[in-house]
Design an enzyme around this catalytic site. Structure first.
Site, PDB file in Angstrom:
ATOM      1  N   VAL A 177       0.823  -1.202   0.000  1.00 47.56           N
ATOM      2  CA  VAL A 177       0.000   0.000   0.000  1.00 47.56           C
ATOM      3  C   VAL A 177       0.861   1.257   0.000  1.00 47.56           C
ATOM      4  CG1 VAL A 177      -0.172   0.176   2.523  1.00 47.56           C
ATOM      5  CG2 VAL A 177      -2.063   1.016   1.092  1.00 47.56           C
ATOM      6  N   LYS A 178       2.107   1.157   0.456  1.00 48.04           N
ATOM      7  CA  LYS A 178       2.976   2.321   0.533  1.00 48.04           C
ATOM      8  C   LYS A 178       3.417   2.822  -0.837  1.00 48.04           C
ATOM      9  CE  LYS A 178       2.857   2.645   4.995  1.00 48.04           C
ATOM     10  NZ  LYS A 178       4.054   2.533   5.821  1.00 48.04           N
TER      11      LYS A 178
END
Length: 349
Positions: free
Chosen positions: A42-43
């Protein structure tokens, strides 16, 4: 489809229904797989959002330098973006950083600064101190500051939340891990406007100080922090569930063996929290976020010897079947709490 850049492949991650790890009361758990982003987490969204925002307002010039503290996924995302857009990337990390992360970012040409001396809460603050030293010595360098940068939750409010709405439509609860506070706050900001009755459950590590609890050490990666991050909008979180190391790790291991989903420890914690919520809310439809891929943890929480060396072997083994894990989620080590209950506990010490 032909993309102009690898960065165009960030987003549009799939949602998968859990079929074998579930509570048999009509509830449904849907898992958004952020591991399908190009650097595996998700980063990637967060890192790209922060870089693009800095390019737009002039904080990051062509050919410039990005300096950030990371022992995992943010560093991987920044290393990928730096290579794709021509930036020098310096990552400040510590000796506990997984070898897989170090090898990954090095492959993209990122430089590593290793902070070797922790303080009383670990390496997070000493790493940030080193970031400030490097910024002072590197004119024009950009610090994403993932914990306090509003571009972090913004991308989830403007992109990730709408992906969930497009794929899922109506649902009753969002369960997400709390690290920088970015994805849970951004998602909740949009989803609560579209689904006013939706409950947001923040899953955090036992020992994290994000909600004001006393600091203790924990082993799970991808969630937990030694202070309250500015990006965490606690008013958007309805319930807080502190997950113990053995609960989150056991869940991540079972997701691989029962659902074919190799995910990280924070995803295991989110699923454990979702199971707990499902027990208390029969017939509910729950979306949980799986922040990253499990490949980072093959030599750690997926390794039996590592678990035994860290005193978790027996506790994880005690939850080694779906039936045992689901039963444990009904009566977890620390049941979820409302923010009012959290406040009373924190105030009382």
């Amino acid at each position: 489809m032909i993309n102009d850049s690898v960065l165009d492949t960030i987003g549009r991650t799939p949602v998968v229904r859990l079929n074998r790890i579930r509570v048999d009361n009509g509830s449904e758990i849907l898992l958004k797989l952020e591991s399908r982003n190009p650097a595996g987490s998700v980063k990637d969204r967060t890192a790209l959002s922060m870089v693009l925002e800095a390019e737009r307002d002039g904080r990051l010039k062509p050919g410039g330098t990005i300096i950030e503290s990371s022992s995992g996924n943010t560093g991987k995302g920044l290393a990928l973006i730096g290579a794709a857009r021509g930036y020098r990337v310096i990552l400040v990390t510590d000796p506990k950083a997984p070898a897989s992360m170090v090898e990954y970012v090095s492959a993209f040409g990122a430089e590593l600064e290793i902070v070797k001396e922790p303080d009383e809460t670990g390496y997070q603050r000493p790493r940030l101190n080193r970031v400030h030293e490097l910024l002072a010595a590197t004119p024009g360098a950009f610090w994403p500051n993932q914990y306090d940068n509003p571009a972090n939750p913004k991308i989830h409010a403007e992109q990730t939340a709408y992906e969930i709405l497009d794929d899922v439509g109506q649902f009753d609860a969002l369960v997400a891990a709390v690290g920088t506070g970015g994805h849970i706050s951004g998602l909740a900001e949009t989803l609560k406007k579209k689904l006013p009755d939706m409950v947001t459950v923040g899953v955090d590590a036992k020992g994290s100080r994000a909600f004001g609890f006393p600091y203790e050490t924990w082993l799970m990666r991808g969630l937990g922090i030694a202070w309250k991050p500015e990006n965490l909008q606690t008013e958007l979180v309805d319930r807080v569930h502190l997950v113990a190391d053995h609960e989150g790790i056991a869940a991540s291991r079972l997701l691989a063996r029962r659902e074919g989903l190799l995910v990280g420890e924070s995803a295991g914690a989110a699923v454990f929290g979702a199971l707990h919520h499902a027990h208390d809310n029969p017939g509910s439809r729950i979306v949980a976020v799986a922040p990253d891929d499990g490949g980072n943890y093959l030599g750690e929480s997926y390794d039996d010897e590592w678990l035994r060396a860290h005193g978790l072997g027996d506790a994880v083994a005690a939850l080694a079947t779906t039936e045992l894990l689901v039963a444990a989620a009904k009566d977890p080590a620390w049941p979820s709490m409302t923010l009012e209950q959290v406040s009373r506990l924190v105030t009382s010490g």
